[in-house]
Design a protein around this motif. Structure first.
Motif, PDB file in Angstrom:
ATOM      1  N   ALA A   1      22.259  66.224  13.841  1.00 44.10           N
ATOM      2  CA  ALA A   1      23.005  65.206  13.505  1.00 44.10           C
ATOM      3  C   ALA A   1      24.095  64.551  14.498  1.00 44.10           C
ATOM      4  O   ALA A   1      24.287  63.586  14.330  1.00 44.10           O
ATOM      5  CB  ALA A   1      23.959  65.964  12.198  1.00 44.10           C
ATOM      6  N   VAL A   2      24.425  65.773  15.271  1.00 37.48           N
ATOM      7  CA  VAL A   2      25.332  65.196  16.601  1.00 37.48           C
ATOM      8  C   VAL A   2      24.739  64.252  17.341  1.00 37.48           C
ATOM      9  O   VAL A   2      25.104  63.361  17.875  1.00 37.48           O
ATOM     10  CB  VAL A   2      26.137  66.551  17.061  1.00 37.48           C
TER      11      VAL A   2
ATOM     12  N   ASP B   1      30.155  64.300   8.343  1.00 31.84           N
ATOM     13  CA  ASP B   1      30.089  63.633   6.964  1.00 31.84           C
ATOM     14  C   ASP B   1      28.685  63.816   6.499  1.00 31.84           C
ATOM     15  O   ASP B   1      28.167  63.809   5.370  1.00 31.84           O
ATOM     16  CB  ASP B   1      30.456  62.375   7.283  1.00 31.84           C
ATOM     17  N   GLU B   2      27.449  63.535   7.238  1.00 32.06           N
ATOM     18  CA  GLU B   2      26.253  63.567   7.145  1.00 32.06           C
ATOM     19  C   GLU B   2      25.796  65.103   6.365  1.00 32.06           C
ATOM     20  O   GLU B   2      24.974  65.297   5.571  1.00 32.06           O
ATOM     21  CB  GLU B   2      25.287  63.363   8.263  1.00 32.06           C
ATOM     22  N   LEU B   3      26.212  65.978   6.975  1.00 29.68           N
ATOM     23  CA  LEU B   3      25.883  67.618   6.639  1.00 29.68           C
ATOM     24  C   LEU B   3      26.840  68.024   5.370  1.00 29.68           C
ATOM     25  O   LEU B   3      26.819  69.206   5.080  1.00 29.68           O
ATOM     26  CB  LEU B   3      26.225  68.426   7.780  1.00 29.68           C
TER      27      LEU B   3
ATOM     28  N   GLN C   1      16.032  67.816  21.694  1.00 32.46           N
ATOM     29  CA  GLN C   1      16.071  66.568  20.515  1.00 32.46           C
ATOM     30  C   GLN C   1      14.752  66.295  20.304  1.00 32.46           C
ATOM     31  O   GLN C   1      14.360  66.181  19.121  1.00 32.46           O
ATOM     32  CB  GLN C   1      17.139  65.615  20.866  1.00 32.46           C
TER      33      GLN C   1
ATOM     34  N   LYS D   1      21.989  62.558  16.951  1.00 35.33           N
ATOM     35  CA  LYS D   1      21.632  61.266  16.334  1.00 35.33           C
ATOM     36  C   LYS D   1      22.926  60.209  16.201  1.00 35.33           C
ATOM     37  O   LYS D   1      22.887  58.822  16.619  1.00 35.33           O
ATOM     38  CB  LYS D   1      21.175  61.452  14.771  1.00 35.33           C
ATOM     39  N   HIS D   2      24.171  60.737  15.862  1.00 34.80           N
ATOM     40  CA  HIS D   2      25.321  60.089  15.892  1.00 34.80           C
ATOM     41  C   HIS D   2      26.183  59.950  17.024  1.00 34.80           C
ATOM     42  O   HIS D   2      27.003  59.010  17.190  1.00 34.80           O
ATOM     43  CB  HIS D   2      26.357  60.451  14.759  1.00 34.80           C
TER      44      HIS D   2
ATOM     45  N   VAL E   1      31.001  72.212  12.396  1.00 37.60           N
ATOM     46  CA  VAL E   1      30.058  71.406  13.077  1.00 37.60           C
ATOM     47  C   VAL E   1      30.207  71.872  14.705  1.00 37.60           C
ATOM     48  O   VAL E   1      29.277  72.334  15.260  1.00 37.60           O
ATOM     49  CB  VAL E   1      29.854  70.084  13.003  1.00 37.60           C
TER      50      VAL E   1
ATOM     51  N   ARG F   1      20.120  71.932  12.843  1.00 41.67           N
ATOM     52  CA  ARG F   1      20.193  70.880  11.845  1.00 41.67           C
ATOM     53  C   ARG F   1      21.706  69.911  12.489  1.00 41.67           C
ATOM     54  O   ARG F   1      22.028  68.810  12.601  1.00 41.67           O
ATOM     55  CB  ARG F   1      20.622  71.030  10.286  1.00 41.67           C
ATOM     56  N   ALA F   2      22.708  70.982  12.666  1.00 43.94           N
ATOM     57  CA  ALA F   2      24.104  70.402  13.235  1.00 43.94           C
ATOM     58  C   ALA F   2      23.774  69.668  14.620  1.00 43.94           C
ATOM     59  O   ALA F   2      24.210  68.520  14.924  1.00 43.94           O
ATOM     60  CB  ALA F   2      25.045  71.457  13.459  1.00 43.94           C
TER      61      ALA F   2
ATOM     62  N   ALA G   1      28.629  63.328  12.187  1.00 43.07           N
ATOM     63  CA  ALA G   1      27.627  64.410  11.730  1.00 43.07           C
ATOM     64  C   ALA G   1      28.271  65.121  10.811  1.00 43.07           C
ATOM     65  O   ALA G   1      27.301  65.647   9.823  1.00 43.07           O
ATOM     66  CB  ALA G   1      27.362  65.258  13.069  1.00 43.07           C
TER      67      ALA G   1
END
Length: 333
Positions: A26-27, A38-40, A80, A29-30, A47, A22-23, A36
């Motif tokens: 997130a990285v 902030d999202e998590l 990914q 994606k951003h 992270v 998940r980490a 990342a």
């Protein structure tokens, strides 16, 4: 030069923790560790540690760290593409389980033709009378083990044998010659069994490959009428019973169809039984099997009771008089 940190000698085979993935996503994606985090709802350092741990587990760098930007490596891009959809499916499954938790449900396994031709057309009545019960139908030719699966009921088509031990016989069957009304207006005579040779005959493509399907074949129908040398105008083959009936409904030929599956179409006038005095019996029957872990649940009892009412209506419609020696469980649940 490959660093010792990512050397193939230290590659690991244990599963990677879901939190690391998940980490990573997130990285990826951003392309930014702070976004990342902030999202998590984690700290940026947390992270960063998860990404570092993941890279150690995988054995290769997944990101190129620049002064003001982050970039996926080719290995990172590959992961990914694979991991993103997998986690989405997991999350969707969890949402579904949460939504259905605590709800009453009945899971049924049967084969596609029976589901589409007999069961599904009748389901509206049960759903109307039992709005709090969810129904799941798994239509497959693969026989499911009710003792080990999460399926509650099986509706099977078989001869009386070990496969139906403890089952409830719903109805037997005869085979009848049927056609669409407008095909019969073609002007070709159809008064004797030999007259079927003037039409295209529809049957299962594998009707002669297995012993029990031989009982459903036109060749058996010919043999029982001393027409062993009869050859029709042409043959039309399909894999499934519902395809055979659909072709007959479309006026593409005569079908030797299973009475329990076409009783509704006959009653509605969509199909016409021709040569009604020339049905043939089938040794196969339709059975209800109840999973041992499901039998006492109220929703299962309700569905089985409803199913037997529907089966009785079908028996009446097709004139089925079962052999009492094979029917001990007819009225039992």
């Amino acid at each position: 030069m490959v660093s010792a940190e990512y050397s193939p000698a230290v590659l690991r085979t244990r599963p990677v923790a879901t939190g690391h993935w998940r980490a990573f996503l997130a990285v990826a994606k951003h392309l930014n560790f702070r976004a990342a985090a902030d999202e998590l709802a984690l700290t940026q350092s947390a992270v960063s540690r998860q990404i570092q741990a993941l890279e150690e587990e995988v054995g290769v760098p997944l990101f190129l760290r620049h002064t003001r930007a982050v970039e996926l490596t080719s290995a990172g891009a590959q992961l990914q593409r694979a991991v993103g959809p997998a986690l989405e499916r997991m999350d969707a499954a969890v949402r579904l389980v949460r939504q259905t938790a605590g709800r009453r449900s009945v899971a049924i396994t049967t084969w596609a033709s029976f589901a589409s031709m007999w069961l599904i057309p009748r389901m509206e009545e049960f759903q109307r009378d039992n709005p709090g019960i969810d129904i799941r139908i798994d239509a497959s030719d693969v026989q499911v083990d009710l003792e080990t699966s999460d399926v509650d009921l099986a509706l099977r088509y078989a001869m009386p044998a070990g496969a139906t031990q403890g089952g409830i016989r719903l109805f037997g069957e005869q085979l009848a010659v049927v056609a669409s009304p407008w095909l019969l207006k073609s002007g070709k005579p159809l008064r004797t069994p030999a007259d079927v040779a003037q039409f295209t005959l529809i049957e299962a493509g594998d009707a002669h490959r297995t012993h029990y399907l031989e009982y459903l074949s036109w060749r058996r129908w010919f043999d029982t009428r001393d027409l062993t040398k009869l050859q029709p105008q042409r043959w039309l083959y399909f894999n499934y019973a519902h395809q055979i009936v659909q072709a007959a409904l479309a006026g593409q030929g005569l079908a030797l169809a299973r009475m329990p599956l076409i009783a509704d179409a006959l009653a509605a006038g969509d199909l016409v039984e021709v040569l009604p005095g020339h049905r043939i019996d089938s040794p196969l029957a339709y059975w209800l099997m109840v999973g041992p872990r499901s039998a006492q649940r109220p929703e299962i009892k309700a569905f089985c009771a409803w199913l037997q009412v529907q089966a009785e209506a079908t028996r009446q419609a097709i004139g089925d008089v079962p052999d009492p020696d094979l029917n001990d469980n007819l009225d039992g649940a």
